[in-house]
Design an enzyme around this catalytic site. Sequence first.
Site, PDB file in Angstrom:
ATOM      1  N   ARG A  95      90.691  68.766 -32.112  1.00 23.34           N
ATOM      2  CA  ARG A  95      92.125  68.973 -31.996  1.00 23.34           C
ATOM      3  C   ARG A  95      92.564  70.290 -32.610  1.00 23.34           C
ATOM      4  O   ARG A  95      93.746  70.603 -32.620  1.00 23.34           O
ATOM      5  CB  ARG A  95      92.841  67.831 -32.708  1.00 23.34           C
ATOM      6  CG  ARG A  95      93.742  67.002 -31.809  1.00 23.34           C
ATOM      7  CD  ARG A  95      94.363  65.935 -32.667  1.00 23.34           C
ATOM      8  NE  ARG A  95      95.413  65.223 -32.043  1.00 23.34           N
ATOM      9  CZ  ARG A  95      95.280  64.131 -31.307  1.00 23.34           C
ATOM     10  NH1 ARG A  95      94.100  63.659 -31.037  1.00 23.34           N
ATOM     11  NH2 ARG A  95      96.339  63.526 -30.829  1.00 23.34           N
ATOM     12  N   ARG A 147     105.510  53.871 -23.501  1.00 21.74           N
ATOM     13  CA  ARG A 147     104.144  53.349 -23.600  1.00 21.74           C
ATOM     14  C   ARG A 147     103.997  52.193 -24.584  1.00 21.74           C
ATOM     15  O   ARG A 147     104.585  52.196 -25.655  1.00 21.74           O
ATOM     16  CB  ARG A 147     103.237  54.510 -24.009  1.00 21.74           C
ATOM     17  CG  ARG A 147     101.925  54.121 -24.625  1.00 21.74           C
ATOM     18  CD  ARG A 147     101.017  55.288 -24.734  1.00 21.74           C
ATOM     19  NE  ARG A 147     101.201  56.006 -25.985  1.00 21.74           N
ATOM     20  CZ  ARG A 147     100.472  57.067 -26.318  1.00 21.74           C
ATOM     21  NH1 ARG A 147      99.560  57.536 -25.485  1.00 21.74           N
ATOM     22  NH2 ARG A 147     100.660  57.663 -27.464  1.00 21.74           N
ATOM     23  N   ARG A 178     103.506  51.979 -30.442  1.00 18.56           N
ATOM     24  CA  ARG A 178     102.971  52.706 -31.587  1.00 18.56           C
ATOM     25  C   ARG A 178     104.110  53.274 -32.410  1.00 18.56           C
ATOM     26  O   ARG A 178     105.045  53.828 -31.863  1.00 18.56           O
ATOM     27  CB  ARG A 178     102.075  53.857 -31.090  1.00 18.56           C
ATOM     28  CG  ARG A 178     100.660  53.418 -30.791  1.00 18.56           C
ATOM     29  CD  ARG A 178      99.867  54.462 -30.092  1.00 18.56           C
ATOM     30  NE  ARG A 178      99.990  55.801 -30.656  1.00 18.56           N
ATOM     31  CZ  ARG A 178      99.277  56.848 -30.244  1.00 18.56           C
ATOM     32  NH1 ARG A 178      98.398  56.709 -29.278  1.00 18.56           N
ATOM     33  NH2 ARG A 178      99.438  58.023 -30.792  1.00 18.56           N
ATOM     34  N   ARG A 212     104.539  65.624 -32.821  1.00 17.57           N
ATOM     35  CA  ARG A 212     103.182  65.636 -32.251  1.00 17.57           C
ATOM     36  C   ARG A 212     103.033  66.698 -31.178  1.00 17.57           C
ATOM     37  O   ARG A 212     101.991  67.329 -31.070  1.00 17.57           O
ATOM     38  CB  ARG A 212     102.837  64.247 -31.693  1.00 17.57           C
ATOM     39  CG  ARG A 212     102.459  63.270 -32.807  1.00 17.57           C
ATOM     40  CD  ARG A 212     102.633  61.833 -32.393  1.00 17.57           C
ATOM     41  NE  ARG A 212     101.832  61.446 -31.269  1.00 17.57           N
ATOM     42  CZ  ARG A 212     102.177  60.503 -30.387  1.00 17.57           C
ATOM     43  NH1 ARG A 212     103.323  59.869 -30.512  1.00 17.57           N
ATOM     44  NH2 ARG A 212     101.368  60.204 -29.401  1.00 17.57           N
ATOM     45  N   LYS A 259      94.923  61.206 -21.592  1.00 17.20           N
ATOM     46  CA  LYS A 259      93.536  61.411 -22.046  1.00 17.20           C
ATOM     47  C   LYS A 259      92.803  60.103 -22.270  1.00 17.20           C
ATOM     48  O   LYS A 259      91.682  59.945 -21.836  1.00 17.20           O
ATOM     49  CB  LYS A 259      93.496  62.149 -23.403  1.00 17.20           C
ATOM     50  CG  LYS A 259      93.880  63.566 -23.407  1.00 17.20           C
ATOM     51  CD  LYS A 259      93.620  64.170 -24.779  1.00 17.20           C
ATOM     52  CE  LYS A 259      94.299  63.444 -25.924  1.00 17.20           C
ATOM     53  NZ  LYS A 259      95.738  63.554 -26.014  1.00 17.20           N
TER      54      LYS A 259
HETATM   55  P1  ADP Z   1      97.975  61.049 -28.863  1.00 13.17           P
HETATM   56  O1  ADP Z   1      97.015  61.919 -28.120  1.00 13.17           O
HETATM   57  O2  ADP Z   1      98.821  60.202 -27.994  1.00 13.17           O
HETATM   58  O3  ADP Z   1      98.795  61.790 -29.874  1.00 13.17           O
HETATM   59  P2  ADP Z   1      95.819  59.892 -30.520  1.00 13.17           P
HETATM   60  O4  ADP Z   1      95.545  58.449 -30.564  1.00 13.17           O
HETATM   61  O5  ADP Z   1      94.799  60.786 -29.943  1.00 13.17           O
HETATM   62  O6  ADP Z   1      97.201  59.975 -29.714  1.00 13.17           O
HETATM   63  O7  ADP Z   1      96.168  60.424 -31.988  1.00 13.17           O
HETATM   64  C1  ADP Z   1      97.097  59.782 -32.816  1.00 13.17           C
HETATM   65  C2  ADP Z   1      97.150  60.432 -34.195  1.00 13.17           C
HETATM   66  O8  ADP Z   1      95.856  60.324 -34.823  1.00 13.17           O
HETATM   67  C3  ADP Z   1      97.444  61.935 -34.207  1.00 13.17           C
HETATM   68  O9  ADP Z   1      98.833  62.196 -34.179  1.00 13.17           O
HETATM   69  C4  ADP Z   1      96.791  62.347 -35.536  1.00 13.17           C
HETATM   70  O10 ADP Z   1      97.598  61.999 -36.634  1.00 13.17           O
HETATM   71  C5  ADP Z   1      95.558  61.473 -35.593  1.00 13.17           C
HETATM   72  N1  ADP Z   1      94.354  62.136 -34.995  1.00 13.17           N
HETATM   73  C6  ADP Z   1      93.682  61.725 -33.892  1.00 13.17           C
HETATM   74  N2  ADP Z   1      92.644  62.544 -33.611  1.00 13.17           N
HETATM   75  C7  ADP Z   1      92.657  63.509 -34.563  1.00 13.17           C
HETATM   76  C8  ADP Z   1      91.874  64.671 -34.825  1.00 13.17           C
HETATM   77  N3  ADP Z   1      90.833  65.010 -34.026  1.00 13.17           N
HETATM   78  N4  ADP Z   1      92.181  65.434 -35.904  1.00 13.17           N
HETATM   79  C9  ADP Z   1      93.200  65.116 -36.699  1.00 13.17           C
HETATM   80  N5  ADP Z   1      94.012  64.053 -36.504  1.00 13.17           N
HETATM   81  C10 ADP Z   1      93.756  63.246 -35.452  1.00 13.17           C
END
Ligand code: ADP
Length: 218
Positions: A88, A127, A158, A169, A13
């Site tokens: 999300r 990654r 990360r 996740r 994404k």
């Molecule tokens: P990935 O898609 O690889 O899991 P992201 O960078 O999108 O990575 O998200 C990392 C973390 O940030 C998530 O596991 C969550 O804890 C938090 N997060 C990101 N976007 C949201 C959201 N829209 N609502 C709640 N938590 C979020």
Amino acid sequence: MYIVFLGAPGAGKGTQAANAARELGLTAIASGDMFRQAIERGDRLGLKVKDYLEKGVLVPDEITTEVVLERMSSPDCRGGVVFDGFPRNLKQAEVLDEALKRQNNIIDWVVYIKVSDTELIKRLSERLVCRKCQTPYGKGAAYTEGKCQKCGGELYQRPDDNIETVKERLKVYFNKTAPLIEYYKKSGKLLEVDGEGGVDKVSRNITGVLRKRECITR
Ligand code: ADP
Ligand code: ZN
């Protein structure tokens, strides 16, 4: 134009949303990047969200929606936005619909990047991410050099890309985020894209579906 990128962690994404934003002349809003940058800065938001990111669970909706809506209100978002990692869950999707409605806007398209579970786990465990600009890197040239090709920042793994947190996740994704696929399908906005294969191939798939919908006219 407002476009949402949907997909599991590791689906690509971030990379694809940034590319699409550049191509369409829109601003990308990546909730995860905003949280990680706040953690790096060690500011109030960072302190609030750190534990959630480390555990791989969702940050509470109140915090997330406030941060995203605030970001959306800045002038560079007036022409449209590509959302990466937001919404999300259903609640966030509804809040986003309402916020856009108040500005007489709607979500135009939702690009859903589909990737198999085994591929997701493999990608996440390999990654690396730039500490400064959050650009993600799969196994490749940048990897061995350890520096970001865009900004020269240090690449790191990360803390939530370890196997236990990755599993958590993915669970959160299937329970809370995956229902959005139906939600957007019902409104006829879902564009499904095959996310297996290299970055360029997936980019071409995405450009293809967007061109069909006349988002890209070139
Ligand atoms: P990935 O898609 O690889 O899991 P992201 O960078 O999108 O990575 O998200 C990392 C973390 O940030 C998530 O596991 C969550 O804890 C938090 N997060 C990101 N976007 C949201 C959201 N829209 N609502 C709640 N938590 C979020
Ligand atoms: Zn960088």
